[in-house]
Design a protein around this motif. Structure first.
Motif, PDB file in Angstrom:
ATOM      1  N   UNK A 117       0.831  -1.208   0.000  1.00 38.87           N
ATOM      2  CA  UNK A 117       0.000   0.000   0.000  1.00 38.87           C
ATOM      3  C   UNK A 117       0.861   1.252   0.000  1.00 38.87           C
ATOM      4  N   UNK A 118       0.330   2.283  -0.641  1.00 38.58           N
ATOM      5  CA  UNK A 118       0.914   3.617  -0.523  1.00 38.58           C
ATOM      6  C   UNK A 118      -0.232   4.612  -0.441  1.00 38.58           C
ATOM      7  N   UNK A 119      -0.029   5.750   0.207  1.00 40.69           N
ATOM      8  CA  UNK A 119      -1.107   6.735   0.347  1.00 40.69           C
ATOM      9  C   UNK A 119      -1.721   7.090  -1.003  1.00 40.69           C
ATOM     10  N   UNK A 120      -3.045   7.116  -1.024  1.00 35.62           N
ATOM     11  CA  UNK A 120      -3.764   7.421  -2.257  1.00 35.62           C
ATOM     12  C   UNK A 120      -4.309   6.200  -2.960  1.00 35.62           C
ATOM     13  N   UNK A 121      -3.826   4.999  -2.602  1.00 36.58           N
ATOM     14  CA  UNK A 121      -4.367   3.781  -3.211  1.00 36.58           C
ATOM     15  C   UNK A 121      -5.847   3.635  -2.870  1.00 36.58           C
ATOM     16  N   UNK A 122      -6.594   3.058  -3.791  1.00 37.07           N
ATOM     17  CA  UNK A 122      -8.032   2.857  -3.612  1.00 37.07           C
ATOM     18  C   UNK A 122      -8.264   1.720  -2.608  1.00 37.07           C
ATOM     19  N   UNK A 123      -8.719   2.069  -1.423  1.00 39.30           N
ATOM     20  CA  UNK A 123      -8.884   1.063  -0.372  1.00 39.30           C
ATOM     21  C   UNK A 123     -10.004   0.077  -0.704  1.00 39.30           C
TER      22      UNK A 123
END
Length: 375
Positions: free
Chosen positions: A344-350
């Protein structure tokens, strides 16, 4: 081939043990090169997901739920919106088409089927040229067979995930979703060890020295550390150090490690299972690639087990999206909880990551006839 596996199982009563021994090549002819999808150079499509591949190529739509007939179905504007999608493929049975079928058209034990209307070729060689001459075309081949001016598409496993281009680095690091592996298939009866010489050979192949031989050969790619570990666990004759006596299920651990090899987007997997006939409070970790084998379920695990609701959290390090889900057997009986840590990295679609975790969970479910299999 699927027929080979079926024939083996019919004779012996169990599947062969498939141990990953190295990665495929990047772009060497006949050496399990990475598979790529491509469109005409004028096509504005920027990337492709497994769901879109399934929508274009399959009649079963296990991943997409529906078909796609026009490029406008993927949001292409203007003249492309009404242009029919013309898919090209390789006639079954073929290693390329079987790999695509398993990775992008099938879900768990539900095997994908090709739809009518795919223009099948007997061999892979003309694929790029056919698409290069057809503005509406889409096709696939190994990287080694790209011999025409086409647009090669980055691939994402699910919508919302960052597409990954088939660069050498991404294939070598097993980040590209259509990178391939070489497997050594052996006759290993459940609960019985391999013959010593064969066991020693496979352990050498999976050692650092063995993988250096692969690297120095210069065609196939060495395994990543997690893939090597998966192979070693398949060969393991005893629980890992620190496991509670009798806690680890070798079958569950092999299934878990096989799943990690097939899903490089998953950084970790943990299986919590309740022994048959026992209360939920006896639920414990029976398979894991991050330790804690034998650990009893905590309140969070029991809450998921009892409510059936998934729970998610971003790790403290910020590079993992952890999804905990109810774990089912193939009859959809709840047998425990599976915790899946996705890169995961910030901005990924959870929401997309949750769907990825659910797909991994469902693939596990299809391979678990009952919790009793693990005990």
């Amino acid at each position: 081939k699927p027929d080979d596996i079926a024939g083996f199982k019919a004779k012996f009563g169990y599947d062969p043990l498939s141990v990953p021994i190295c990665g495929g090549s990047y772009r060497h002819f006949g050496a399990l090169d990475a598979v790529v999808f491509f469109v005409h150079k004028d096509n504005p499509l920027q990337s492709l997901t497994f769901e879109q591949i399934d929508a274009i190529y399959s009649s079963t739509h296990h991943l997409s739920g529906k078909g796609a007939a026009r490029w406008g179905d993927f949001g292409l504007p203007g003249e492309w919106a009404e242009l029919p999608i013309r898919p090209y493929g390789i006639k079954p049975w073929n290693g390329f088409e079987e790999f695509v079928r398993q990775r992008a058209l099938s879900k768990g034990s539900a095997r994908g089927e090709w739809r009518e209307g795919v223009s099948f070729e007997k061999v892979v060689f003309p694929m790029a040229k056919l698409v290069a001459s057809d503005r509406a075309g889409i096709g696939y081949s190994g990287v080694a067979y790209l011999d025409a001016a086409v647009r090669v598409l980055p691939i994402a496993i699910a919508a919302g995930e960052a597409p990954v281009a088939p660069t050498y680095e991404n294939v070598a690091l097993a980040k590209y979703p259509l990178s391939r592996l070489v497997f050594f298939n052996v006759n290993k009866a459940p609960g019985k060890p391999l013959p010593p010489a064969l066991d020693e050979f496979l352990r050498f192949v999976l050692s650092r020295e063995g993988q250096e031989v692969v690297r120095d050969h210069g065609i196939y790619l060495p395994l990543r550390a997690s893939q090597v570990q998966g192979g070693r666990v398949m060969l393991a004759a005893a629980p890992p150090a620190g496991a509670a006596p009798g806690a680890m299920s070798k079958i569950a651990q092999s299934l878990l490690e096989k799943t990690l090899v097939e899903h490089p987007e998953a950084a970790h997997l943990v299986m919590h299972v309740t022994p048959p006939g026992r209360p939920d409070t006896d639920n414990e970790i029976i398979a894991s690639n991050i330790g804690k084998i034998g650990k009893k379920a905590d309140d969070d695990d029991l809450r998921i087990l009892r409510t059936g609701h998934p729970e998610t959290v971003v790790s403290k390090t910020g590079d993992r999206f952890n999804v905990s889900l109810p774990l089912f057997d193939s009859g959809r009986n709840t047998i425990g909880v599976v915790a899946i840590g996705l890169r995961y990295k910030p901005g990924d679609d959870k929401a997309a990551l949750v769907r990825t975790a659910e797909r991994i969970r469902d693939e596990l479910r299809a391979q678990i006839p009952s919790a009793a299999r693990f005990f």
